[in-house]
Design an enzyme around this catalytic site. Sequence first.
Site, PDB file in Angstrom:
ATOM      1  N   GLU A  26      24.050  38.116 139.444  1.00  0.00           N
ATOM      2  CA  GLU A  26      24.752  37.078 140.218  1.00  0.00           C
ATOM      3  C   GLU A  26      25.280  35.990 139.291  1.00  0.00           C
ATOM      4  O   GLU A  26      24.579  35.541 138.384  1.00  0.00           O
ATOM      5  CB  GLU A  26      23.779  36.475 141.233  1.00  0.00           C
ATOM      6  CG  GLU A  26      24.433  36.095 142.526  1.00  0.00           C
ATOM      7  CD  GLU A  26      24.941  37.305 143.285  1.00  0.00           C
ATOM      8  OE1 GLU A  26      26.143  37.620 143.154  1.00  0.00           O
ATOM      9  OE2 GLU A  26      24.145  37.950 143.993  1.00  0.00           O
ATOM     10  N   HIS A  27      26.505  35.588 139.551  1.00  0.00           N
ATOM     11  CA  HIS A  27      27.169  34.563 138.739  1.00  0.00           C
ATOM     12  C   HIS A  27      27.234  34.974 137.262  1.00  0.00           C
ATOM     13  O   HIS A  27      27.010  34.169 136.368  1.00  0.00           O
ATOM     14  CB  HIS A  27      26.482  33.196 138.907  1.00  0.00           C
ATOM     15  CG  HIS A  27      26.777  32.577 140.250  1.00  0.00           C
ATOM     16  ND1 HIS A  27      27.973  31.945 140.508  1.00  0.00           N
ATOM     17  CD2 HIS A  27      26.066  32.544 141.399  1.00  0.00           C
ATOM     18  CE1 HIS A  27      27.954  31.516 141.772  1.00  0.00           C
ATOM     19  NE2 HIS A  27      26.823  31.874 142.333  1.00  0.00           N
ATOM     20  N   GLY A 106      30.116  34.925 154.466  1.00  0.00           N
ATOM     21  CA  GLY A 106      29.064  34.240 153.723  1.00  0.00           C
ATOM     22  C   GLY A 106      28.200  35.158 152.897  1.00  0.00           C
ATOM     23  O   GLY A 106      27.134  35.583 153.345  1.00  0.00           O
ATOM     24  N   ASP A 155      33.578  41.277 143.509  1.00  0.00           N
ATOM     25  CA  ASP A 155      33.699  41.556 144.945  1.00  0.00           C
ATOM     26  C   ASP A 155      34.822  42.538 145.234  1.00  0.00           C
ATOM     27  O   ASP A 155      34.667  43.479 146.020  1.00  0.00           O
ATOM     28  CB  ASP A 155      33.954  40.261 145.718  1.00  0.00           C
ATOM     29  CG  ASP A 155      32.841  39.250 145.534  1.00  0.00           C
ATOM     30  OD1 ASP A 155      31.791  39.622 144.978  1.00  0.00           O
ATOM     31  OD2 ASP A 155      33.042  38.098 145.939  1.00  0.00           O
TER      32      ASP A 155
HETATM   33  C1  GLA Z   1      31.401  35.282 144.603  1.00  0.00           C
HETATM   34  C2  GLA Z   1      32.542  35.662 143.679  1.00  0.00           C
HETATM   35  C3  GLA Z   1      32.140  36.763 142.705  1.00  0.00           C
HETATM   36  C4  GLA Z   1      30.826  36.423 142.001  1.00  0.00           C
HETATM   37  C5  GLA Z   1      29.770  35.974 143.009  1.00  0.00           C
HETATM   38  C6  GLA Z   1      28.502  35.466 142.336  1.00  0.00           C
HETATM   39  O1  GLA Z   1      31.092  36.344 145.453  1.00  0.00           O
HETATM   40  O2  GLA Z   1      33.661  36.084 144.414  1.00  0.00           O
HETATM   41  O3  GLA Z   1      33.167  36.986 141.777  1.00  0.00           O
HETATM   42  O4  GLA Z   1      31.019  35.456 141.017  1.00  0.00           O
HETATM   43  O5  GLA Z   1      30.246  34.939 143.844  1.00  0.00           O
HETATM   44  O6  GLA Z   1      27.885  36.484 141.618  1.00  0.00           O
END
Ligand code: GLA
Length: 343
Positions: A26-27, A106, A155
């Site tokens: 994540e991130h 979300g 995503d």
């Molecule tokens: C959102 C962004 C992704 C990613 C996530 C965190 O979903 O669209 O690109 O950075 O946050 O992992």
Amino acid sequence: MSFREVFGREPEVTASAPGRVNLLGEHTDYQGGFVLPTAIPQRATVSVGRSGGGEHRLHSANLHRTLTVPLGERGSDFARYVIGCIELLGVTDALDVYIDSDVPSGGLSSSAALEVGTLRALRELYGLGQDDVELALIGQRVEHEYVGVKSGIMDQMASSLADTEHMLFLDTRSLERRVYPFPAGAEVLVIDSGVPRTLAGSGYNERRAQVEEAARLLGVPELRDVTDVAAVEALQDDLLRRRARHVVLENARVLEALHADAGRFGELMNASHASLKDDYEVSHPKVDELVALLQADPRVYGARMTGAGFGGALVALVPQEEAVDIADGVLARYSGQGRRVVP
Ligand code: GLA
């Protein structure tokens, strides 16, 4: 209401794309790192027909709303996603677009599902040649240029390329990818905390700026290039050090998880959550409450927030056949309005 009821005729094409849940990583995707999402069964379905008029008409079945956007304008709200796809594909016709999505908003990439679903429909309608990776990259540009969120590529790649039966391991720098089975004996449980993500856009862009600054101070192109976490201790600023530490350790967790059994995979998820909560500071008290309730169930291998954070969804790895029972127990004890999303 159907496309026919809204626009008085049948659509020319219909396409769809799924939401995703990220299991780990994540991130990390705006610093060239590793991610491990899977598609969820919920999808955005997009039907399109040429209208022949001077404006686009966009109907959201979920919102029970139709927006009209004159050709050449960008529109507002959900129209920005659709108009971005139309313009970036070079389509100049006025279109009627009907959107029906069961991807919860979300944390589960409802916007990427809408983008990829729209791009697929337009690719089919106009016989365009973009492959699935190119569609994902266009979807990301829509986020950047039309929505104002400087998102990574996870995503859209997940929506465009993942299925519900595998984890998609993606190197977000090279876009190399490989599918892996879920850990043996385990399945994925997704819960929507019910907390709306009001700060998501600004908090997200702020985090991105912070880790870009950390990479600059460490003298690397991206934090992906830091493999020894001790290197982040060189950062004087406590906040930047914590942000960078999250990204570096999260990348290591993804790589380890590829070959971990369910028990170890779950531990890595728990560690990811702690890091997102304390070092990256993108969790939310309600999400923490749900994660703690899940982690307290001895059957649960691991649980964490998923997606950008600031509310939204969480993901747990649980033994097969136990997900419904675990979710019912946890939601009965939760003080908010959460709900089970998968399975
Ligand atoms: C959102 C962004 C992704 C990613 C996530 C965190 O979903 O669209 O690109 O950075 O946050 O992992």
